[in-house]
Design a protein around this motif. Structure first.
Motif, PDB file in Angstrom:
ATOM      1  N   LYS A 197       0.828  -1.204   0.000  1.00  0.00           N
ATOM      2  CA  LYS A 197       0.000   0.000   0.000  1.00  0.00           C
ATOM      3  C   LYS A 197       0.866   1.260   0.000  1.00  0.00           C
ATOM      4  O   LYS A 197       0.590   2.217  -0.734  1.00  0.00           O
ATOM      5  N   ALA A 198       1.916   1.256   0.802  1.00  0.00           N
ATOM      6  CA  ALA A 198       2.794   2.424   0.863  1.00  0.00           C
ATOM      7  C   ALA A 198       3.530   2.624  -0.458  1.00  0.00           C
ATOM      8  O   ALA A 198       3.689   3.752  -0.932  1.00  0.00           O
ATOM      9  N   MET A 199       3.980   1.542  -1.071  1.00  0.00           N
ATOM     10  CA  MET A 199       4.710   1.663  -2.325  1.00  0.00           C
ATOM     11  C   MET A 199       3.791   2.081  -3.471  1.00  0.00           C
ATOM     12  O   MET A 199       4.215   2.769  -4.400  1.00  0.00           O
ATOM     13  N   ALA A 200       2.537   1.663  -3.406  1.00  0.00           N
ATOM     14  CA  ALA A 200       1.593   2.024  -4.465  1.00  0.00           C
ATOM     15  C   ALA A 200       1.319   3.514  -4.509  1.00  0.00           C
ATOM     16  O   ALA A 200       0.946   4.048  -5.561  1.00  0.00           O
ATOM     17  N   ALA A 201       1.506   4.190  -3.388  1.00  0.00           N
ATOM     18  CA  ALA A 201       1.192   5.621  -3.331  1.00  0.00           C
ATOM     19  C   ALA A 201       1.940   6.406  -4.399  1.00  0.00           C
ATOM     20  O   ALA A 201       1.413   7.368  -4.967  1.00  0.00           O
ATOM     21  N   ALA A 202       3.167   5.997  -4.700  1.00  0.00           N
ATOM     22  CA  ALA A 202       3.958   6.709  -5.712  1.00  0.00           C
ATOM     23  C   ALA A 202       3.439   6.469  -7.122  1.00  0.00           C
ATOM     24  O   ALA A 202       3.759   7.228  -8.038  1.00  0.00           O
ATOM     25  N   LEU A 203       2.648   5.414  -7.314  1.00  0.00           N
ATOM     26  CA  LEU A 203       2.160   5.059  -8.643  1.00  0.00           C
ATOM     27  C   LEU A 203       0.777   5.627  -8.933  1.00  0.00           C
ATOM     28  O   LEU A 203       0.418   5.822 -10.092  1.00  0.00           O
ATOM     29  N   LEU A 204      -0.012   5.881  -7.898  1.00  0.00           N
ATOM     30  CA  LEU A 204      -1.417   6.221  -8.085  1.00  0.00           C
ATOM     31  C   LEU A 204      -1.638   7.640  -8.593  1.00  0.00           C
ATOM     32  O   LEU A 204      -2.714   7.950  -9.105  1.00  0.00           O
ATOM     33  N   THR A 205      -0.650   8.492  -8.461  1.00  0.00           N
ATOM     34  CA  THR A 205      -0.830   9.877  -8.907  1.00  0.00           C
ATOM     35  C   THR A 205      -0.516  10.074 -10.382  1.00  0.00           C
ATOM     36  O   THR A 205      -0.749  11.157 -10.921  1.00  0.00           O
ATOM     37  N   SER A 206       0.005   9.036 -11.055  1.00  0.00           N
ATOM     38  CA  SER A 206       0.427   9.197 -12.451  1.00  0.00           C
ATOM     39  C   SER A 206      -0.391   8.338 -13.408  1.00  0.00           C
ATOM     40  O   SER A 206       0.033   8.097 -14.534  1.00  0.00           O
ATOM     41  N   ILE A 207      -1.568   7.879 -12.976  1.00  0.00           N
ATOM     42  CA  ILE A 207      -2.400   7.075 -13.866  1.00  0.00           C
ATOM     43  C   ILE A 207      -3.155   7.992 -14.817  1.00  0.00           C
ATOM     44  O   ILE A 207      -3.311   9.183 -14.563  1.00  0.00           O
ATOM     45  N   SER A 208      -3.632   7.433 -15.927  1.00  0.00           N
ATOM     46  CA  SER A 208      -4.198   8.240 -17.006  1.00  0.00           C
ATOM     47  C   SER A 208      -5.719   8.250 -16.980  1.00  0.00           C
ATOM     48  O   SER A 208      -6.360   7.316 -16.485  1.00  0.00           O
ATOM     49  N   THR A 209      -6.274   9.286 -17.552  1.00  0.00           N
ATOM     50  CA  THR A 209      -7.726   9.489 -17.498  1.00  0.00           C
ATOM     51  C   THR A 209      -8.502   8.449 -18.295  1.00  0.00           C
ATOM     52  O   THR A 209      -9.692   8.252 -18.055  1.00  0.00           O
ATOM     53  N   ASP A 210      -7.857   7.774 -19.245  1.00  0.00           N
ATOM     54  CA  ASP A 210      -8.588   6.781 -20.041  1.00  0.00           C
ATOM     55  C   ASP A 210      -8.462   5.372 -19.462  1.00  0.00           C
ATOM     56  O   ASP A 210      -8.824   4.399 -20.095  1.00  0.00           O
ATOM     57  N   TRP A 211      -7.949   5.248 -18.228  1.00  0.00           N
ATOM     58  CA  TRP A 211      -7.805   3.948 -17.586  1.00  0.00           C
ATOM     59  C   TRP A 211      -9.029   3.606 -16.748  1.00  0.00           C
ATOM     60  O   TRP A 211      -9.726   4.494 -16.239  1.00  0.00           O
ATOM     61  N   LEU A 212      -9.245   2.297 -16.563  1.00  0.00           N
ATOM     62  CA  LEU A 212     -10.066   1.774 -15.475  1.00  0.00           C
ATOM     63  C   LEU A 212      -9.124   0.927 -14.645  1.00  0.00           C
ATOM     64  O   LEU A 212      -8.713  -0.159 -15.055  1.00  0.00           O
ATOM     65  N   LEU A 213      -8.730   1.455 -13.479  1.00  0.00           N
ATOM     66  CA  LEU A 213      -7.720   0.808 -12.640  1.00  0.00           C
ATOM     67  C   LEU A 213      -8.388  -0.137 -11.651  1.00  0.00           C
ATOM     68  O   LEU A 213      -9.265   0.267 -10.885  1.00  0.00           O
ATOM     69  N   LEU A 214      -7.936  -1.369 -11.644  1.00  0.00           N
ATOM     70  CA  LEU A 214      -8.460  -2.408 -10.764  1.00  0.00           C
ATOM     71  C   LEU A 214      -7.470  -2.640  -9.626  1.00  0.00           C
ATOM     72  O   LEU A 214      -6.254  -2.664  -9.850  1.00  0.00           O
ATOM     73  N   ALA A 215      -8.005  -2.823  -8.415  1.00  0.00           N
ATOM     74  CA  ALA A 215      -7.128  -3.054  -7.264  1.00  0.00           C
ATOM     75  C   ALA A 215      -7.824  -3.924  -6.238  1.00  0.00           C
ATOM     76  O   ALA A 215      -9.037  -3.794  -6.013  1.00  0.00           O
ATOM     77  N   ASP A 216      -7.069  -4.784  -5.601  1.00  0.00           N
ATOM     78  CA  ASP A 216      -7.594  -5.649  -4.547  1.00  0.00           C
ATOM     79  C   ASP A 216      -7.763  -4.838  -3.267  1.00  0.00           C
ATOM     80  O   ASP A 216      -7.276  -3.704  -3.142  1.00  0.00           O
ATOM     81  N   ARG A 217      -8.436  -5.442  -2.279  1.00  0.00           N
ATOM     82  CA  ARG A 217      -8.769  -4.712  -1.052  1.00  0.00           C
ATOM     83  C   ARG A 217      -7.547  -4.301  -0.244  1.00  0.00           C
ATOM     84  O   ARG A 217      -7.609  -3.365   0.544  1.00  0.00           O
ATOM     85  N   GLY A 218      -6.410  -5.007  -0.443  1.00  0.00           N
ATOM     86  CA  GLY A 218      -5.218  -4.641   0.300  1.00  0.00           C
ATOM     87  C   GLY A 218      -4.644  -3.286  -0.076  1.00  0.00           C
ATOM     88  O   GLY A 218      -3.824  -2.736   0.659  1.00  0.00           O
ATOM     89  N   PHE A 219      -5.065  -2.725  -1.193  1.00  0.00           N
ATOM     90  CA  PHE A 219      -4.542  -1.437  -1.630  1.00  0.00           C
ATOM     91  C   PHE A 219      -5.423  -0.273  -1.196  1.00  0.00           C
ATOM     92  O   PHE A 219      -5.055   0.887  -1.400  1.00  0.00           O
ATOM     93  N   TYR A 220      -6.583  -0.582  -0.608  1.00  0.00           N
ATOM     94  CA  TYR A 220      -7.487   0.526  -0.272  1.00  0.00           C
ATOM     95  C   TYR A 220      -7.044   1.283   0.971  1.00  0.00           C
ATOM     96  O   TYR A 220      -6.664   0.714   1.989  1.00  0.00           O
ATOM     97  N   SER A 221      -7.086   2.569   0.868  1.00  0.00           N
ATOM     98  CA  SER A 221      -7.114   3.506   1.990  1.00  0.00           C
ATOM     99  C   SER A 221      -7.808   4.737   1.450  1.00  0.00           C
ATOM    100  O   SER A 221      -7.873   4.937   0.224  1.00  0.00           O
ATOM    101  N   PHE A 222      -8.337   5.552   2.321  1.00  0.00           N
ATOM    102  CA  PHE A 222      -9.002   6.761   1.845  1.00  0.00           C
ATOM    103  C   PHE A 222      -8.023   7.633   1.069  1.00  0.00           C
ATOM    104  O   PHE A 222      -8.359   8.175   0.000  1.00  0.00           O
ATOM    105  N   ALA A 223      -6.791   7.727   1.570  1.00  0.00           N
ATOM    106  CA  ALA A 223      -5.792   8.558   0.892  1.00  0.00           C
ATOM    107  C   ALA A 223      -5.453   8.002  -0.487  1.00  0.00           C
ATOM    108  O   ALA A 223      -5.308   8.758  -1.458  1.00  0.00           O
ATOM    109  N   ALA A 224      -5.323   6.676  -0.589  1.00  0.00           N
ATOM    110  CA  ALA A 224      -4.974   6.068  -1.866  1.00  0.00           C
ATOM    111  C   ALA A 224      -6.098   6.249  -2.884  1.00  0.00           C
ATOM    112  O   ALA A 224      -5.853   6.620  -4.039  1.00  0.00           O
TER     113      ALA A 224
END
Length: 414
Positions: free
Chosen positions: A198-225
């Motif tokens: 979850k902590a490492m994913a934080a650096a990746l989540l801000t650079s995703i593109s508007t035409d994506w549908l991003l899928l993630a398992d429950r282990g990646f959820y936080s309100f901040a993420a």
């Protein structure tokens, strides 16, 4: 027919189309040169043989031939270099020691920077299994890689488990964004095992593109993420943690419902006020809450049944039905498949990386990510051209073709 190229036996490409030249095309020379410049390693004394870009491609070749000794790999690929002005045919292939010293000069960051410049989504609109109503299907997931048990690697990466029961080797953690259609890694973070996914994913989540549908398992959820990803404008379809409170704001005609993700820092009266704003139909302050659509369904064949709750910012059923999103969410397993392709096919099951120092271990991991990206790019292009799902193409068969042709037709840029 190219045996092993397609699981169904249907040929989609000639062997020469799967040569190392095609793989290098996915990691172009300019990307390596830019990375060398950014990392400031060009100023070092390189001699006339193992120049930075040659060392970079040799390091990738070490991942392509993970079962071979270093000097054997050099014997296989340097013959191709002479055809393109990057190697004098009169030179002896470099020794293991020479390659090691060149890799040390290259450092840990050049291949990481190369990956950031080279890796990008490869599926086209014609690629099967890559899209949902115009949104590119992407997923995020993590995995571990064993590194040699040197004292330096142990200090850098750490072990899985605890002092009483720990892994046999230090482990590096990798969190990657995967294109579901192609299985290609297009973004990644590498770190020690004690850093959470979850902590490492934080650096990746801000650079995703508007035409994506991003899928993630429950282990990646936080309100901040979720907030960080939502602010990019991309579509999100994540599994909600079991304990997450999802109050019903409005039931939709298809049986899904609108709910609110509330910042856990808001409690009592503040939380209730935020819920009331969301329930009124007004847009809440994104720092405090997000209105999402919730899709609930059972998976009956899992130990007496399992309730799955998905949260998505695709709130209108007209934009994607509950059935579509539920089926699409399970494409998240494409990320797990991509991880497995690297660990058990490319690297080999149970294999430990070669590199005994942290700098070279980081370098080697990024080399594996680049080779995985290049091979899956090649598979996706072939599958798209044949109008079949890339899943139908055999990765081991493709990898064998690439390895067989690398010594004859490989085109390392000069």
């Amino acid at each position: 027919m190219v045996q092993g190229w397609v699981d169904s036996g249907r040929p989609v490409a000639r062997p020469d189309q799967a040569s190392l030249e095609a793989l290098v095309a996915a990691v172009p020379r300019f990307a390596v040169d830019e990375a060398v410049e950014v990392c400031g390693v060009a100023e070092q004394h390189w001699g006339k043989k193992l120049l930075p870009h040659v060392t970079a491609y040799l390091t990738m070749a070490l991942c392509l031939y993970s079962d071979d000794e270093v000097e054997e790999v050099a014997q296989k690929v340097t013959g191709s270099l002479s055809q393109f002005g990057a190697w004098d045919a009169a030179w002896e292939p470099p020794t293991s020691s020479e390659i090691m010293q060149a890799r040390k000069r290259l450092g840990r960051d050049v291949l990481r920077e190369t990956f950031y410049r080279a890796a990008e989504p490869v599926a086209t609109r014609e690629t099967r299994g890559a899209w949902l109503r115009g949104s590119r299907l992407m997923a995020i997931d993590g995995f571990g890689l064993d590194v040699p048990g040197s004292a330096e690697n142990a200090a850098e990466f750490g072990y899985a488990g605890n002092g009483r029961s720990r892994s046999a080797f230090p482990k590096a953690r990798v969190v990657a964004v995967v294109e579901c259609g192609s299985h290609a890694f297009i973004d990644a973070e590498v770190g020690p095992w004690n850093r959470s996914e979850k902590a490492m994913a934080a650096a990746l989540l801000t650079s995703i593109s508007t035409d994506w549908l991003l899928l993630a398992d429950r282990g990646f959820y936080s309100f901040a993420a979720f907030s960080a990803a939502n602010q990019t404008g991309a579509g999100l379809c994540w599994r909600a943690p079991t304990q997450l409170s999802l109050p019903i704001l409005k039931v939709l005609p298809d049986g899904t419902y609108l709910s609110a993700l509330v910042n856990p820092r808001l409690r009592g009266r503040q939380r209730e006020e935020m819920l009331q704003v969301a329930k009124s139909g007004a847009k809440p302050d994104p720092a405090g809450a997000h209105v999402v659509r919730v899709i609930e369904y059972d998976v009956p064949d899992r130990d007496g049944g399992e309730l799955v709750r998905l949260i998505t910012n695709v709130r209108d059923p007209e934009d994607a039905t509950a059935v579509e999103l539920a089926a699409t969410y399970h494409r998240r397993r494409e990320a797990e498949a991509a991880n497995g392709r690297l660990k058990t096919v490319l690297r080999g099951p149970g294999k430990v990386l070669r590199s005994k120092s942290p700098d070279l271990a980081h370098q080697e991991i990024w080399a594996y990510l680049l080779v995985q990206y290049a091979i899956n790019s090649l598979i996706c292009q072939a599958a798209t051209g044949a109008d079949i799902d890339p899943d139908r193409i055999s990765l081991p068969g493709t990898l064998n073709i690439v390895r067989r042709t690398a010594t004859g037709a490989a085109a390392f840029p000069s």
